[in-house]
Every structure is written in structure tokens, then in C-alpha cells.
Design an enzyme around this catalytic site. Structure first.
Site, PDB file in Angstrom:
ATOM      1  N   GLU A   1       0.832  -1.207   0.000  1.00 19.73           N
ATOM      2  CA  GLU A   1       0.000   0.000   0.000  1.00 19.73           C
ATOM      3  C   GLU A   1       0.872   1.264   0.000  1.00 19.73           C
ATOM      4  O   GLU A   1       0.451   2.322  -0.449  1.00 19.73           O
ATOM      5  CB  GLU A   1      -0.918  -0.016   1.233  1.00 19.73           C
ATOM      6  CG  GLU A   1      -2.263   0.638   0.980  1.00 19.73           C
ATOM      7  CD  GLU A   1      -3.268   0.380   2.105  1.00 19.73           C
ATOM      8  OE1 GLU A   1      -4.429   0.089   1.776  1.00 19.73           O
ATOM      9  OE2 GLU A   1      -2.913   0.467   3.291  1.00 19.73           O
TER      10      GLU A   1
ATOM     11  N   HIS B   1       6.376 -27.259  -0.620  1.00 18.38           N
ATOM     12  CA  HIS B   1       5.600 -28.317  -1.278  1.00 18.38           C
ATOM     13  C   HIS B   1       4.532 -27.716  -2.182  1.00 18.38           C
ATOM     14  O   HIS B   1       3.597 -28.394  -2.586  1.00 18.38           O
ATOM     15  CB  HIS B   1       4.985 -29.241  -0.224  1.00 18.38           C
ATOM     16  CG  HIS B   1       6.027 -29.933   0.606  1.00 18.38           C
ATOM     17  ND1 HIS B   1       6.356 -31.260   0.440  1.00 18.38           N
ATOM     18  CD2 HIS B   1       6.847 -29.466   1.572  1.00 18.38           C
ATOM     19  CE1 HIS B   1       7.329 -31.584   1.286  1.00 18.38           C
ATOM     20  NE2 HIS B   1       7.641 -30.502   1.984  1.00 18.38           N
TER      21      HIS B   1
ATOM     22  N   LYS C   1     -14.119   1.134  -4.028  1.00 13.56           N
ATOM     23  CA  LYS C   1     -15.173   1.596  -3.119  1.00 13.56           C
ATOM     24  C   LYS C   1     -16.226   2.382  -3.894  1.00 13.56           C
ATOM     25  O   LYS C   1     -17.426   2.188  -3.715  1.00 13.56           O
ATOM     26  CB  LYS C   1     -14.580   2.492  -2.021  1.00 13.56           C
ATOM     27  CG  LYS C   1     -13.709   1.748  -1.034  1.00 13.56           C
ATOM     28  CD  LYS C   1     -13.260   2.677   0.081  1.00 13.56           C
ATOM     29  CE  LYS C   1     -12.137   2.072   0.891  1.00 13.56           C
ATOM     30  NZ  LYS C   1     -11.478   3.017   1.770  1.00 13.56           N
TER      31      LYS C   1
HETATM   32  O1  PA5 Z   1      -3.373   1.616   5.971  1.00 12.31           O
HETATM   33  C1  PA5 Z   1      -4.455   2.154   5.807  1.00 12.31           C
HETATM   34  O2  PA5 Z   1      -4.588   3.393   5.889  1.00 12.31           O
HETATM   35  C2  PA5 Z   1      -5.706   1.346   5.499  1.00 12.31           C
HETATM   36  O3  PA5 Z   1      -5.405   0.009   5.390  1.00 12.31           O
HETATM   37  C3  PA5 Z   1      -6.732   1.548   6.596  1.00 12.31           C
HETATM   38  O4  PA5 Z   1      -6.147   1.209   7.821  1.00 12.31           O
HETATM   39  C4  PA5 Z   1      -7.979   0.702   6.364  1.00 12.31           C
HETATM   40  O5  PA5 Z   1      -8.533   1.047   5.139  1.00 12.31           O
HETATM   41  C5  PA5 Z   1      -8.985   0.906   7.475  1.00 12.31           C
HETATM   42  O6  PA5 Z   1      -9.330   2.249   7.578  1.00 12.31           O
HETATM   43  P1  PA5 Z   1     -10.082   2.797   8.858  1.00 12.31           P
HETATM   44  O7  PA5 Z   1      -9.192   2.681  10.024  1.00 12.31           O
HETATM   45  O8  PA5 Z   1     -10.386   4.237   8.520  1.00 12.31           O
HETATM   46  O9  PA5 Z   1     -11.346   1.985   9.020  1.00 12.31           O
END
Ligand code: PA5
Length: 426
Positions: free
Chosen positions: A278, A299, A414
Site C-alpha cells: 500500500e 511443497h 469503493k
Molecule cells: O493503511 C491504511 O490506511 C488502510 O489500510 C486503513 O487502515 C484501512 O482502510 C482501514 O481504515 P479505517 O481505520 O479508517 O477503518
């Protein structure tokens, strides 16, 4: 605490060509003037964290341990993976400790959610709902279901005492709901993004409930913070590792395979995948992070790693001393032919599997290997390791010229989903 073994890279990296760039990026991180710099709250967090809140976390965790059989941790992505990785790494996969920690809010799967609700409905359970934005749909749906189940089971007042919310200090739907309902809350600071939040209440509260020494975890993080705060490429292991990653990315190895020899580290692999994937996977750039557990995956994926497309390098997270060992017994019939291993500890076998695989992949397969070696894995070492990866990731993403702290790409699915679901405004 950690050794970075670069003896199996199958190539020589020209470190000098990187040193100036690494110094510049280090300065940019320290001066907080690079892209995404308003999300650098994690950088000094092992020093600056709210000590009063940590005491509150420990106290509430004790209350949950003494009063409930299950804690349901409800969150996704950065609001989920660190806690799970930490709990499994330190408590193992079949922990008998009470309360049991289970996870929800990370899926829309009706089967998974149904099974989880069925599993807890007759148990005494508490909830830790975690969401920085407070609007994440997976988490919000699961929390609505959990809250309804709990309130029906124990009544509104007892449910209120069993719900702990971790969210932004001031804003967001979960903050508003918590204020209205009077839940105990913990803060996810505004300048720390989800995947860098494992040292905040996001990771610490579930880990503390699981009986983990969170102060030791923070002391490991602090040790790493102090150690990795210098710009000298070959002295700073986080930066050395970042350069190895960058080098392979630019030399036709677009995949980094995180490898462990411990099933309890599978979720650490998932955490690494999120952190690096990410942070770096943007603007059509970045290594693809993948993970495998050996010898299990020798394996399956082992064939590909040994002989398949030469697209990857391996980063092995290796723990020298297991917490427990098992001795292989003698069998008088020896029909399985294993008596040559009688009285040997399993750690000996696992180690030889590691050494044999390393040579097979490096020498025969020409797959570069890097080893992150830890003597043992306890809370302090894990805190150190989490911070090591986070610092590596910041350097590595900046070497790629991308913002390590945003995730614009995750919005696209989303939008489409909300449109298909008929949400207003989409
Ligand atoms: O690293 C990140 O920013 C994302 O993975 C968020 O943690 C994830 O989308 C969850 O978001 P939130 O804490 O707003 O529910």
C-alpha cells in the site's frame, strides 16, 4: 537485536551510488518535508506516545481479561493486521490464554460473519471496534451486527461497558457514536496512517488483552528508532535493506517474497504485504510483496521459486531460537526410517531445511536471498522488527519517488461498489 545477512544476494550492489540519495531522503524524512509528511507521526512515536493513554490501555485490557472469555477485534487493513500479526507471532496459533482474540470487520463474507456471530453468541464477549475514519464499510457492518447481538444478549448498559472504540481523537462516525453511547475510547493520532499504527492503541489494546507485554514492545520500537536514525547507508540496516529492495526492483526482480519458517509468522507476512504494497504500489511502480511459509510452501510455491520465472528475490525472516523445542523419539520398528533423527530437536531439522533451501534457491535457482535474523522472538524483538520494517518502507518508497503514506488507489473499488449498492452520491 537483528542481523541483516547479505551474503546470499547473488550479486554485488554498488552501495556508493546510493549513499547520496539515501542521505537526502533521510534528511527529507527527518525534516518532514517530503510528500505525505503530515503522516510521519509514527517516526518518533516510541518517544512521543501518550504515556497516560498507555496506562489506560493496560488497565482496560486487565478488565477485559478478568471479565470476558472472548475479545472480538473489529477492523480492517491497518486497523487489523498489526494486532493480529503481533498476537499470533507471540502467542502462537493455538493459544490457551484467556480471553480468546478473534477478528471480524475485515470481510463482507456472510459465511464468515455468520459463523463468527454463532461462535460468540453464547460466550461472554467484549468488542474492540477500530476505525480511524469510522466509515469503513466492512468494519461498520460487522460492528452494527456485533453491537446488536451484544445489546440483545446483555442489555444496553452492560454492552456499553464491553465496547472499546479506537478512532480519531475528534472526528468521524465512530467518534460521534462513541460519544453518544459513552464507550471507552482510545485515540489513533491524526498524523499516523493505518499501516503505520501498530504502536498506537490500534495494535496495543488487542495485544495487551492477549497478555502481551506492550511496554516491552514499545521499548523494542524505541531501540529501533534510535538505531535507525542515521543517514549512513551501511550502518543503518533499515536503509541497507531499503536499498537492496530498490536495487532488485530496478534489476528485473519485481517481486519480493517474504519467507518465514514459522507458521505463527504468517500474519506478519500479511502485515508486511500491506505495509509495502500500500505504501509503494502506485504510479505504476513498486515491488509486488508476496509471502510464503517454509517448509509448508516448499511443497507448493517452492517449485516456482526454484525453477519458475526469474522474477523474485526472497527476504527471509529467520528466528534462531524457538520458544519451545520438540525431540524426535526413537521407534523400535523404524518403519518410517526416521531413527537417524532420534533424539534430535525439531529446531535442528527446521534449521537444516532452511540451510538446504537457501543453497538450493541461491546456488541452483539463482534466486537472491536476504536474511533478517533474530535470535529469538519476544515482545521487545517484535517491536523492534515492526519499526525496522516501517523505517525501511519510508526510505524505500521515497527512493521510488512515491508518497509512502497515501493510498489513492484503494478508493476506486469503493466508488464502484457504492454505486452498485445504491449509496447516495455515487
Ligand atoms: O493503511 C491504511 O490506511 C488502510 O489500510 C486503513 O487502515 C484501512 O482502510 C482501514 O481504515 P479505517 O481505520 O479508517 O477503518
Amino acid at each position: 537485536m537483528l542481523k541483516l545477512n547479505l551474503e546470499h544476494l547473488t550479486t554485488k550492489i554498488d552501495w556508493t551510488s546510493y549513499s547520496e540519495k539515501v542521505s537526502k531522503v533521510h534528511e527529507m524524512i527527518e525534516k518532514r518535508n517530503g510528500p505525505g509528511n503530515d503522516f510521519l507521526g509514527w517516526l518518533k512515536y516510541p518517544n512521543t506516545y501518550d504515556k497516560v493513554e498507555l496506562e489506560k490501555i493496560i488497565e482496560c485490557a486487565k478488565y477485559v481479561r478478568e471479565n470476558y472469555d472472548v475479545l472480538v477485534v473489529c477492523g480492517i487493513g491497518g486497523s487489523y493486521l498489526g494486532a493480529r500479526a503481533g498476537i499470533e507471532a507471540l502467542n502462537g496459533l493455538h493459544s490457551l490464554k484467556k480471553p480468546e482474540i478473534i477478528f471480524l470487520g475485515q470481510t463482507f463474507s456472510s459465511d464468515y460473519i455468520y459463523e463468527t456471530l454463532e461462535y460468540i453468541k453464547d460466550k461472554k464477549f467484549a468488542i474492540n471496534v477500530i476505525s480511524k475514519s469510522g466509515t469503513t464499510t466492512e468494519t461498520a457492518i460487522s460492528f452494527r451486527l456485533l453491537k446488536e447481538l451484544l445489546e440483545k444478549k446483555v442489555g444496553k448498559e452492560a454492552a456499553r461497558k464491553a465496547i472499546f472504540a479506537t478512532t480519531d481523537k475528534e472526528k468521524g462516525a465512530l467518534r460521534d457514536l462513541s460519544t453518544k453511547e459513552g464507550y471507552q475510547t482510545f485515540v489513533l493520532p491524526g498524523d499516523i496512517g493505518g499501516r503505520y499504527s501498530v504502536f498506537t492503541a490500534v495494535g496495543l489494546f488487542p495485544m495487551a488483552v492477549a497478555g502481551i507485554d506492550v511496554k516491552a514492545l514499545m521499548s523494542g520500537a524505541k531501540e529501533a528508532m534510535d538505531e535507525f536514525n542515521n543517514s549512513k547507508l551501511l550502518e543503518n540496516k533499515a536503509y541497507t535493506y531499503a536499498v537492496v529492495r530498490d536495487y532488485f526492483y530496478r534489476h528485473n526482480k519485481p517481486v519480493e517474497m517474504f519467507v518465514t519458517y514459522e507458521p505463527r509468522l504468517v500474519q506478519l507476512g500479511e502485515w508486511c504485504k500491506q505495509l509495502f504494497g500500500e505504501s509503494e504500489g502506485k504510479e505504476h511502480k513498486g515491488l509486488l510483496p508476496d509471502s510464503a511459509t517454509f517448509s509448508t510452501d516448499l511443497h507448493s510455491l517452492g517449485q516456482f521459486i526454484q525453477d519458475g520465472s526469474p522474477i523474485l528475490f526472497e527476504t527471509i525472516i529467520y528466528v534462531n531460537k524457538p520458544n519451545h523445542d520438540v525431540i524426535i523419539p526413537e521407534d523400535k520398528d523404524n518403519l518410517d526410517g526416521l531413527n537417524y533423527l532420534k533424539d534430535k530437536p525439531l529446531s535442528f531439522v527446521n534449521e537444516k531445511a532452511f540451510m538446504g533451501t537457501l543453497e538450493a534457491h541461491e546456488v541452483t535457482g539463482k534466486v537472491p536471498n536476504m536474511i533478517i535474523e533474530l535470535d529469538k522472538l519476544d515482545a521487545k524483538a517484535l517491536g523492534y522488527l515492526f519499526y525496522f520494517f516501517m523505517k525501511t518502507c519510508a526510505m524505500s518508497a521515497y527512493l521510488l519517488d512515491v508518497n509512502p503514506f497515501n493510498q489513492p488507489g484503494v478508493e476506486v473499488y469503493k466508488k464502484n461498489m457504492f454505486h452498485l449498492l445504491g449509496k447516495k452520491g455515487y
